[in-house]
Write a protein that holds these residues in place. Structure first.
Motif, PDB file in Angstrom:
ATOM      1  N   ASN A  14       0.861  -1.171   0.000  1.00  0.00           N
ATOM      2  CA  ASN A  14       0.000   0.000   0.000  1.00  0.00           C
ATOM      3  C   ASN A  14       0.901   1.226   0.000  1.00  0.00           C
ATOM      4  OD1 ASN A  14      -1.793   2.049   0.443  1.00  0.00           O
ATOM      5  ND2 ASN A  14      -2.624   1.234   2.345  1.00  0.00           N
ATOM      6  N   ARG A  15       0.841   2.014  -1.076  1.00  0.00           N
ATOM      7  CA  ARG A  15       1.669   3.215  -1.197  1.00  0.00           C
ATOM      8  C   ARG A  15       0.928   4.463  -0.725  1.00  0.00           C
ATOM      9  NH1 ARG A  15       5.661   3.515  -6.089  1.00  0.00           N
ATOM     10  NH2 ARG A  15       6.295   5.139  -4.687  1.00  0.00           N
ATOM     11  N   TRP A  16      -0.341   4.317  -0.399  1.00  0.00           N
ATOM     12  CA  TRP A  16      -1.171   5.424   0.044  1.00  0.00           C
ATOM     13  C   TRP A  16      -0.589   6.024   1.325  1.00  0.00           C
ATOM     14  CZ3 TRP A  16      -4.916   7.999  -2.284  1.00  0.00           C
ATOM     15  CH2 TRP A  16      -5.782   8.773  -1.544  1.00  0.00           C
ATOM     16  N   PHE A  18       2.424   7.646   1.457  1.00  0.00           N
ATOM     17  CA  PHE A  18       3.885   7.722   1.381  1.00  0.00           C
ATOM     18  C   PHE A  18       4.277   8.500   0.138  1.00  0.00           C
ATOM     19  CE2 PHE A  18       2.953   3.782   3.642  1.00  0.00           C
ATOM     20  CZ  PHE A  18       3.711   3.950   4.783  1.00  0.00           C
ATOM     21  N   GLY A  19       5.493   9.041   0.129  1.00  0.00           N
ATOM     22  CA  GLY A  19       6.019   9.717  -1.055  1.00  0.00           C
ATOM     23  C   GLY A  19       5.177  10.906  -1.479  1.00  0.00           C
ATOM     24  N   TYR A  36       7.649  -2.680   6.079  1.00  0.00           N
ATOM     25  CA  TYR A  36       7.642  -1.574   5.130  1.00  0.00           C
ATOM     26  C   TYR A  36       8.728  -1.748   4.078  1.00  0.00           C
ATOM     27  CZ  TYR A  36       4.565   0.709   8.419  1.00  0.00           C
ATOM     28  OH  TYR A  36       3.496   0.999   9.231  1.00  0.00           O
ATOM     29  N   ILE A 144       8.478   4.002   1.435  1.00  0.00           N
ATOM     30  CA  ILE A 144       7.785   4.000   0.148  1.00  0.00           C
ATOM     31  C   ILE A 144       6.415   3.347   0.234  1.00  0.00           C
ATOM     32  CG2 ILE A 144       7.900   3.049  -2.198  1.00  0.00           C
ATOM     33  CD1 ILE A 144      10.965   3.425  -1.956  1.00  0.00           C
ATOM     34  N   ALA A 145       6.298   2.280   1.032  1.00  0.00           N
ATOM     35  CA  ALA A 145       5.028   1.547   1.100  1.00  0.00           C
ATOM     36  C   ALA A 145       5.005   0.636   2.319  1.00  0.00           C
ATOM     37  CB  ALA A 145       4.840   0.708  -0.166  1.00  0.00           C
TER      38      ALA A 145
END
Length: 153
Positions: A14-16, A18-19, A36, A144-145
């Protein structure tokens, strides 16, 4: 990350939060015990490890014993000591499998206060892992995720 992730496994992340999401005000809370994906400090190489300590935590490692804020992360063996021993490690509301190498333990001692905005991460294959014990804490910006699921080959 044996015994939880093996070479050749696929992972769902899940990248929501992050970044680039953070630039739009969407920020995910990093939780102790979760896994992570991040860039190792001073490198663009991706790693996948478990968060052991959060900002302002005191982490103390005495060979195979890990203490966070004075509390020992408990280990309950599930297999007989062989070359490798698998067991359950528990921390505040989280439990997961880890693997120890009984023939070649990672001998290491440190007591470290985790600074604001940084995290201490370790691999689940404790005695065969390049992690925060070697290259230090990881800043939030390097995340990142979050791992959601592991899928076999």
């Amino acid at each position: 990350m044996n015994p939880n992730i093996s070479a050749g496994n696929y992972v769902v992340v899940n990248r929501w939060g992050f970044g680039l999401f953070e630039y739009f005000g969407i920020k995910t809370t990093i939780k102790r015990g979760d896994v992570y994906i991040f860039n190792r400090p001073n490198s663009n190489k991706l790693y996948i490890k478990r968060v052991i300590a959060l900002p302002n935590d005191m982490v103390e490692i005495d060979n195979d014993k890990v203490f966070v804020n004075g509390n020992l992360l408990t280990f309950k063996a599930l297999s007989q000591p062989d070359d490798y021993q698998v067991g359950i490690e528990q921390t505040e509301g989280s439990s997961y499998l880890i693997q120890k190498n009984t023939k070649r333990p990672f001998l290491y001692k440190v007591k470290h206060l985790i600074k604001k905005g940084h995290y201490f991460l370790m691999g689940d294959n404790r005695d065969n892992s390049a992690d925060s014990r070697i290259w230090g804490t990881v800043p939030r910006k390097n995340f990142i995720a979050r791992l959601v699921k592991v899928i076999g080959k």
